[in-house]
Design a protein around this motif. Structure first.
Motif, short mmCIF file in Angstrom:
data_model
loop_
_atom_site.label_atom_id
_atom_site.label_comp_id
_atom_site.label_asym_id
_atom_site.label_seq_id
_atom_site.Cartn_x
_atom_site.Cartn_y
_atom_site.Cartn_z
N UNK A 181 38.49 38.00 35.48
CA UNK A 181 39.37 36.89 35.88
C UNK A 181 39.45 36.74 37.40
N UNK A 182 39.49 37.86 38.13
CA UNK A 182 39.58 37.76 39.59
C UNK A 182 38.33 37.07 40.14
N UNK A 183 37.17 37.44 39.61
CA UNK A 183 35.92 36.83 40.08
C UNK A 183 35.87 35.34 39.75
N UNK A 184 36.31 34.98 38.55
CA UNK A 184 36.32 33.57 38.15
C UNK A 184 37.28 32.79 39.05
N UNK A 185 38.46 33.36 39.23
CA UNK A 185 39.47 32.67 40.05
C UNK A 185 38.93 32.46 41.48
N UNK A 186 38.35 33.52 42.03
CA UNK A 186 37.85 33.42 43.40
C UNK A 186 36.77 32.34 43.51
N UNK A 187 35.88 32.29 42.50
CA UNK A 187 34.82 31.29 42.54
C UNK A 187 35.38 29.88 42.43
N UNK A 188 36.38 29.70 41.57
CA UNK A 188 36.94 28.36 41.38
C UNK A 188 37.75 27.91 42.59
N UNK A 189 38.26 28.87 43.36
CA UNK A 189 39.03 28.51 44.56
C UNK A 189 38.30 29.03 45.78
N UNK A 190 37.02 28.74 45.84
CA UNK A 190 36.19 29.26 46.91
C UNK A 190 36.79 28.94 48.27
N UNK A 191 36.75 29.95 49.15
CA UNK A 191 37.23 29.82 50.54
C UNK A 191 38.74 29.66 50.65
N UNK A 192 39.46 29.72 49.54
CA UNK A 192 40.91 29.68 49.63
C UNK A 192 41.40 31.06 50.06
N UNK A 193 42.69 31.15 50.35
CA UNK A 193 43.28 32.43 50.73
C UNK A 193 43.06 33.45 49.61
N UNK A 194 43.32 33.01 48.36
CA UNK A 194 43.19 33.92 47.22
C UNK A 194 41.76 34.46 47.13
N UNK A 195 40.79 33.59 47.35
CA UNK A 195 39.39 33.99 47.32
C UNK A 195 39.14 35.07 48.37
N UNK A 196 39.64 34.84 49.57
CA UNK A 196 39.41 35.81 50.65
C UNK A 196 40.03 37.15 50.31
N UNK A 197 41.27 37.11 49.80
CA UNK A 197 41.96 38.36 49.45
C UNK A 197 41.16 39.11 48.38
N UNK A 198 40.76 38.38 47.34
CA UNK A 198 39.99 39.02 46.27
C UNK A 198 38.71 39.63 46.83
N UNK A 199 38.04 38.91 47.71
CA UNK A 199 36.77 39.41 48.24
C UNK A 199 36.97 40.62 49.14
N UNK A 200 38.05 40.61 49.94
CA UNK A 200 38.30 41.77 50.80
C UNK A 200 38.57 43.00 49.93
N UNK A 201 39.42 42.84 48.91
CA UNK A 201 39.69 43.96 48.02
C UNK A 201 38.40 44.41 47.33
N UNK A 202 37.59 43.41 46.92
CA UNK A 202 36.37 43.74 46.19
C UNK A 202 35.40 44.51 47.08
N UNK A 203 35.27 44.09 48.33
CA UNK A 203 34.35 44.79 49.23
C UNK A 203 34.88 46.19 49.50
N UNK A 204 36.21 46.31 49.67
CA UNK A 204 36.80 47.63 49.87
C UNK A 204 36.51 48.51 48.66
N UNK A 205 36.75 47.97 47.46
CA UNK A 205 36.53 48.74 46.25
C UNK A 205 35.07 49.12 46.08
N UNK A 206 34.19 48.31 46.63
CA UNK A 206 32.76 48.50 46.55
C UNK A 206 32.33 49.65 47.47
N UNK A 207 32.96 49.74 48.65
CA UNK A 207 32.47 50.66 49.68
C UNK A 207 33.24 51.98 49.70
N UNK A 208 34.53 51.95 49.32
CA UNK A 208 35.29 53.20 49.34
C UNK A 208 34.83 54.07 48.18
#
Ligand SMILES: Nc1ncnc2c1ncn2[C@@H]1O[C@H](COP(=O)(O)OP(=O)(O)O)[C@@H](O)[C@H]1O
Ligand code: SF4
Ligand SMILES: [Mg+2]
Lengths: 325, 310
Positions: free
Chosen positions: B114-141
């Motif tokens: 759901x987070x990925x779908x939401x981010x894609x549907x609201x591309x470049x929105x604040x929510x998208x950025x937050x999801x992506x930052x968390x996702x990148x963090x979760x990816x690298x940590x």
């Protein structure tokens, strides 16, 4: 009263103008061609009219369908118009159909939306539509997937989907560009047939003046986001008044020769973010004078239903001899 | 179809055979189990006796073939530590591991998609950025860092949850969250890019041009197409249900298969290590098989047309 009128329709992407004030009316039952080089804004014009552009597109101006303003209209209104009153088909039929849904489902989806048809009734109507657009073995094809059909057949399916909502206007956006020559002719023939039998209004978008000449009564020539000339087909061929249109006609092969793409005018289209201050065609124009850079020329009537946007129209359109000394 | 399944099964068997061989070679090359198990200062006669007892004095290829032959007969050997059947040792740990990895998989799917779908549907929105930052963090940590961080906050600082062990369900919360968050981040990223890719396709515009309301375009046209690449990632995650918790089980002292593996490797307990690796290979191969079959279900282009089937 026209079926659809576009007035001052303008679109910009990220500050770069793609359409710069389109004025165009389409009357019920007529076939209008929209021609111009790739990137001049033909597709954007009709995508904007139907509200199909991405959110980042800045749209202004007006599109009125039968008294109903479409620009800024609520989704519920637009969803009824799309497919129900104005249908649109696209350049690349193979990727324009959903690869994971059967052909039949993609047609019946439109039937459910616009004609409340479901179940067996929808299925037999879908079969009738496939027959109508000339797909052999229609009842079996209903269960096929797009990748099992050829490009030409997929475009026929796209037309069947478009017809499903019984629209008053069909906008065909380069419907034959992706197809090979013999298939092109068949699809154009099909569109002509359908129009004759159903009295449907047609807007045919093409970069090929030859394609439009065969299928339309009237043509609007676009250049860099504006309409530069608009005339009945026969008039355009006999008395084109805009230097760009004349260039297009000059680039056409002889009537009996093979068709070529129009490309023979020297120079290139200006980039959207670097539009000339005046006439956008000025950098490529042999008739350019200082005044051409002063302001964007508007469309002015030249004769009945013939309008042109060129300051030098008197010099360009008239044969040299008739210019008073 | 039969032919497809047969070729898949053959490939799966080959993969498993390769894993078995690889594990055998690496383990035999990385130290003398007899010496390690008996201890450095054990009398040489005792070590020799151990070798003879476990067949370690045979030439390496004899050991390999007798090992392989035993596996084919379903005999996975016994632990050199306590003489119990390796398969029993391993299987009794599986429930504990699944108790972490199954809820974690549920978190990954229920949060990540759901987070990925939401981010894609609201591309470049604040929510998208937050999801992506968390996702990148979760990816690298790395998961042990995230695990320790959670322990620091929720066990040490706040004292809400235990930091390790398996006495109650509350002990499972932090390890499950550690596993789930990392995977959810990965899945969110994949789902987002799969959705963006699909939303840019011409058939999405066709659906809208037909008058399909946007919600139905997303659910009826975009999601079924975006599911195709997403299923690969989920399949990969299912493949790690058994072995994917090695680090987290160690951080939280959770007595699952992962911890058993760490201990068995340290002890050169060959049969146990090989049994676990075999189990992991089988899980992954099965997951891949399921993904392949799902592909065929989701994507008609990958289904052989009737009559055209080779
Ligand atoms: N989604 C979009 N985002 C940004 N620019 C776009 C988009 N769609 C069209 N454009 C730009 O608008 C202009 C007109 O495009 P289009 O209408 O597709 O041309 P054509 O006449 O070939 O159909 C082009 O410069 C194109 O780059
Ligand atoms: S307005 Fe001037 S530059 Fe533009 S087409 Fe006419 S003559 Fe050429
Ligand atoms: Mg176009």
């Amino acid at each position: 009263m026209p079926l659809v009128s576009l007035t001052g329709l303008s679109v910009a992407f990220d500050g770069a103008p793609a359409l710069r004030g389109i004025d165009l009316s389409v009357a019920k039952g007529e076939a209008v061609g929209l021609v111009g080089e790739s990137g001049c804004g033909k597709s954007v014009t009709w995508l904007a009219a139907l509200g199909l552009l991405p959110n980042k597109a800045r749209i202004s101006g007006s599109v009125v369908l039968d008294g109903q303003e479409l620009i800024g209209a609520p989704p519920a209104i637009l969803e009824k118009v799309r497919g129900g009153r104005i249908a649109m088909i696209f350049q690349d039929p193979a990727s324009s159909l959903n690869p994971v849904h059967r052909i039949g489902k993609q047609i019946t989806e439109a039937l459910a939306l616009h004609r409340n048809m479901v179940g067996q009734a929808a299925r037999s109507e879908a079969k009738r539509l496939l027959d109508l657009v000339g797909i052999p073995d229609a009842s079996r094809r209903l269960d096929a997937y797009p990748h099992e059909l050829s490009g030409g057949q997929n475009q026929r399916v796209m037309i069947a989907i478009a017809l499903a909502g019984q629209p008053e206007l069909l906008v065909a956006d380069e419907p034959t560009t992706a197809l090979d020559v013999t298939i092109q002719a068949q699809i154009l023939e099909l569109l002509k047939d359908l129009r004759r039998h159903m009295g449907m209004t047609l807007v045919l978008i093409s970069h090929d003046l030859g394609v439009v000449a065969d299928s339309c009564e009237r043509v609007a020539v676009m250049y860099a986001g504006r309409i530069v000339e608009e005339a009945p087909i026969s008039r355009l061929f006999s008395a084109a008044a805009h230097p760009y249109t004349q260039g297009l006609l000059g680039a056409l092969p002889p009537m009996d020769g093979p068709r070529r793409r129009l490309a023979a005018i020297p120079g290139g289209v200006p980039e959207p973010w670097a539009m000339p201050p005046g006439c956008a065609f000025a950098p490529r124009c042999a008739h350019r004078v200082a005044a051409c850079d002063a302001g964007v020329p508007g469309l002015i009537p030249l004769a009945a239903s013939h309008r042109v946007a060129c300051l030098q129209v008197a010099q360009v359109a008239m044969p040299r001899e008739s210019v008073p000394a | 179809m039969l032919r497809f399944i047969a070729s898949r099964l053959a490939r799966a068997a080959l993969t498993i055979a390769m894993v078995v061989t690889f594990a055998f070679i690496v383990l035999r090359l990385s130290g003398d189990p007899a010496q390690i198990i008996m201890g450095a200062d054990a009398p040489p006669e005792a070590v020799d006796a151990f070798r003879t007892a476990w067949g370690l004095d045979e030439p390496i290829w004899v050991q390999y073939f007798s090992y392989f032959w035993a596996i084919l007969q379903g005999d996975l050997g016994r632990s050199m530590r306590d003489g119990r059947d390796a398969i029993v040792l391993v299987t009794e740990r599986i429930p504990a591991t699944l108790a972490l990895t199954l809820p974690a998989l549920a978190i990954k799917i229920c949060l990540g998609i759901p987070a990925g779908i939401y981010a894609a549907l609201h591309r470049n929105s604040l929510a998208d950025r937050v999801v992506m930052i968390i996702a990148v963090a979760g990816f690298t940590v790395p998961s042990f860092v995230l695990g320790l961080l959670l322990v620091l906050v929720f066990a040490v600082q706040l004292g809400w949850l235990p930091s390790g062990g398996q006495e109650s369900w509350r002990h499972g919360i932090l390890p499950v969250i550690t596993l789930g968050l990392g995977g959810a981040a990965v899945l969110a990223r994949f789902t987002r890019s799969a959705m963006l890719e699909v939303l840019g396709q011409p058939f999405i515009r066709t659906a809208s041009a037909k008058g399909v309301p946007w919600r139905a375009v997303v659910t009826g046209h975009a999601l079924p197409n975006a599911a195709i690449p997403t299923v690969t990632i989920i399949g990969f995650m299912v493949g790690t249900l058994i072995a994917g918790a090695v680090v987290v089980e160690s951080v939280f002292s959770w007595p699952g298969v992962g911890r058993l593996l760490v201990v068995a490797v340290a002890n050169r307990d060959l049969a146990v290590v090989q049994c676990i690796l075999l189990l992991v290979a089988i899980t992954m191969v099965c997951a891949n098989l399921i993904v392949d079959l799902l592909y065929g279900l989701l994507d008609p282009r990958l289904r052989a047309a009737p009559g055209k089937a080779a």
